[in-house]
Design a protein around this motif. Structure first.
Motif, PDB file in Angstrom:
ATOM      1  N   TYR A 168       0.835  -1.211   0.000  1.00 47.70           N
ATOM      2  CA  TYR A 168       0.000   0.000   0.000  1.00 47.70           C
ATOM      3  C   TYR A 168       0.868   1.259   0.000  1.00 47.70           C
ATOM      4  O   TYR A 168       0.709   2.142  -0.840  1.00 47.70           O
ATOM      5  CB  TYR A 168      -0.920  -0.033   1.227  1.00 47.70           C
ATOM      6  N   HIS A 169       1.809   1.331   0.931  1.00 52.22           N
ATOM      7  CA  HIS A 169       2.659   2.517   1.021  1.00 52.22           C
ATOM      8  C   HIS A 169       3.654   2.594  -0.131  1.00 52.22           C
ATOM      9  O   HIS A 169       4.014   3.691  -0.560  1.00 52.22           O
ATOM     10  CB  HIS A 169       3.368   2.573   2.368  1.00 52.22           C
ATOM     11  N   LEU A 170       4.069   1.461  -0.659  1.00 50.18           N
ATOM     12  CA  LEU A 170       4.938   1.461  -1.832  1.00 50.18           C
ATOM     13  C   LEU A 170       4.233   2.129  -3.010  1.00 50.18           C
ATOM     14  O   LEU A 170       4.827   2.923  -3.736  1.00 50.18           O
ATOM     15  CB  LEU A 170       5.351   0.027  -2.180  1.00 50.18           C
ATOM     16  N   GLY A 171       2.953   1.824  -3.175  1.00 43.84           N
ATOM     17  CA  GLY A 171       2.169   2.482  -4.221  1.00 43.84           C
ATOM     18  C   GLY A 171       2.064   3.981  -4.002  1.00 43.84           C
ATOM     19  O   GLY A 171       2.153   4.770  -4.955  1.00 43.84           O
ATOM     20  N   GLN A 172       1.893   4.391  -2.758  1.00 41.66           N
ATOM     21  CA  GLN A 172       1.843   5.825  -2.455  1.00 41.66           C
ATOM     22  C   GLN A 172       3.168   6.498  -2.808  1.00 41.66           C
ATOM     23  O   GLN A 172       3.182   7.602  -3.358  1.00 41.66           O
ATOM     24  CB  GLN A 172       1.532   6.045  -0.976  1.00 41.66           C
ATOM     25  N   ILE A 173       4.268   5.842  -2.491  1.00 44.66           N
ATOM     26  CA  ILE A 173       5.587   6.402  -2.793  1.00 44.66           C
ATOM     27  C   ILE A 173       5.776   6.519  -4.303  1.00 44.66           C
ATOM     28  O   ILE A 173       6.293   7.523  -4.802  1.00 44.66           O
ATOM     29  CB  ILE A 173       6.702   5.556  -2.136  1.00 44.66           C
ATOM     30  N   ASN A 174       5.325   5.527  -5.042  1.00 47.77           N
ATOM     31  CA  ASN A 174       5.436   5.574  -6.501  1.00 47.77           C
ATOM     32  C   ASN A 174       4.678   6.772  -7.063  1.00 47.77           C
ATOM     33  O   ASN A 174       5.204   7.519  -7.900  1.00 47.77           O
ATOM     34  CB  ASN A 174       4.915   4.267  -7.107  1.00 47.77           C
ATOM     35  N   TYR A 175       3.455   6.980  -6.599  1.00 50.22           N
ATOM     36  CA  TYR A 175       2.684   8.136  -7.071  1.00 50.22           C
ATOM     37  C   TYR A 175       3.318   9.438  -6.610  1.00 50.22           C
ATOM     38  O   TYR A 175       3.377  10.407  -7.374  1.00 50.22           O
ATOM     39  CB  TYR A 175       1.224   8.053  -6.598  1.00 50.22           C
ATOM     40  N   HIS A 176       3.794   9.485  -5.392  1.00 47.36           N
ATOM     41  CA  HIS A 176       4.453  10.678  -4.873  1.00 47.36           C
ATOM     42  C   HIS A 176       5.626  11.056  -5.781  1.00 47.36           C
ATOM     43  O   HIS A 176       5.774  12.217  -6.173  1.00 47.36           O
ATOM     44  CB  HIS A 176       4.939  10.435  -3.442  1.00 47.36           C
ATOM     45  N   ARG A 177       6.446  10.068  -6.107  1.00 49.21           N
ATOM     46  CA  ARG A 177       7.616  10.337  -6.960  1.00 49.21           C
ATOM     47  C   ARG A 177       7.189  10.880  -8.314  1.00 49.21           C
ATOM     48  O   ARG A 177       7.760  11.852  -8.818  1.00 49.21           O
ATOM     49  CB  ARG A 177       8.445   9.060  -7.132  1.00 49.21           C
ATOM     50  N   ARG A 178       6.166  10.271  -8.909  1.00 46.01           N
ATOM     51  CA  ARG A 178       5.744  10.690 -10.241  1.00 46.01           C
ATOM     52  C   ARG A 178       5.059  12.058 -10.237  1.00 46.01           C
ATOM     53  O   ARG A 178       5.154  12.793 -11.221  1.00 46.01           O
ATOM     54  CB  ARG A 178       4.866   9.632 -10.881  1.00 46.01           C
ATOM     55  N   ILE A 179       4.440  12.422  -9.141  1.00 47.24           N
ATOM     56  CA  ILE A 179       3.773  13.727  -9.040  1.00 47.24           C
ATOM     57  C   ILE A 179       4.749  14.827  -8.643  1.00 47.24           C
ATOM     58  O   ILE A 179       4.771  15.897  -9.240  1.00 47.24           O
ATOM     59  CB  ILE A 179       2.590  13.653  -8.049  1.00 47.24           C
ATOM     60  N   ILE A 180       5.570  14.564  -7.634  1.00 50.36           N
ATOM     61  CA  ILE A 180       6.435  15.587  -7.044  1.00 50.36           C
ATOM     62  C   ILE A 180       7.765  15.708  -7.770  1.00 50.36           C
ATOM     63  O   ILE A 180       8.275  16.806  -7.965  1.00 50.36           O
ATOM     64  CB  ILE A 180       6.698  15.283  -5.537  1.00 50.36           C
ATOM     65  N   ASP A 181       8.339  14.585  -8.182  1.00 48.47           N
ATOM     66  CA  ASP A 181       9.699  14.597  -8.749  1.00 48.47           C
ATOM     67  C   ASP A 181       9.632  14.695 -10.269  1.00 48.47           C
ATOM     68  O   ASP A 181      10.562  14.796 -10.941  1.00 48.47           O
ATOM     69  CB  ASP A 181      10.449  13.333  -8.303  1.00 48.47           C
TER      70      ASP A 181
END
Length: 147
Positions: A134-147
């Protein structure tokens, strides 16, 4: 068989966590939040490390790990290189612990009451694997949105 399956899934996703954290091109972006994104990737990473070291390493492997859950969400600007080392150490402790876990132990009551009701060790390990995903998916989206 289930222990090996859990070990395979946890290793797969912890290695993917390493790849996600390493993929941030701007290290400062690991710690950014924006709008409805309330947890940074760095803090989610620290949370996963604390979670697995507590509930697998300390509870099942007697590693001696002491968790500071508040710091998992308040600590900022840990260098990417340190996060990656912490993930590698978590992989080691997860593997060492699961390598010693017997299948019959999965049916026993988990040593810590985490939820409202008691659970078996097997149930709780499945929960930990899904929590990581679950949190791995959040990190993936975070990276694609923020970075």
């Amino acid at each position: 068989m289930i222990v090996n399956t859990l070990k395979t899934i946890l290793n797969r996703d912890l290695n993917k966590l390493m790849l996600e954290i390493a993929a941030y091109q701007e290290e400062t972006n690991l710690w950014k939040i924006s709008g409805d994104i309330k947890n940074s990737a760095g803090n989610l990473c620290l949370h996963l490390i604390g979670n697995l070291n507590t509930y697998i390493g300390a509870a099942l492997g007697n590693s001696g790990y002491i968790r500071n859950r508040e710091l998992e969400f308040s600590l900022k600007d840990v260098p990417k290189s340190e996060l990656l080392i912490m993930i590698e150490q978590t992989i080691t402790i997860v593997n060492e612990t699961l390598n010693q876990l017997k299948e019959e132990e999965l049916q026993k009551e988990y040593a810590i009451k985490v939820f409202e009701n008691k659970t078996t060790t097997g149930f709780f390990l499945v929960h930990l694997a899904t929590h990581l995903a679950y949190h791995l998916g959040q990190i993936n989206y975070h990276r694609r949105i923020i970075d």
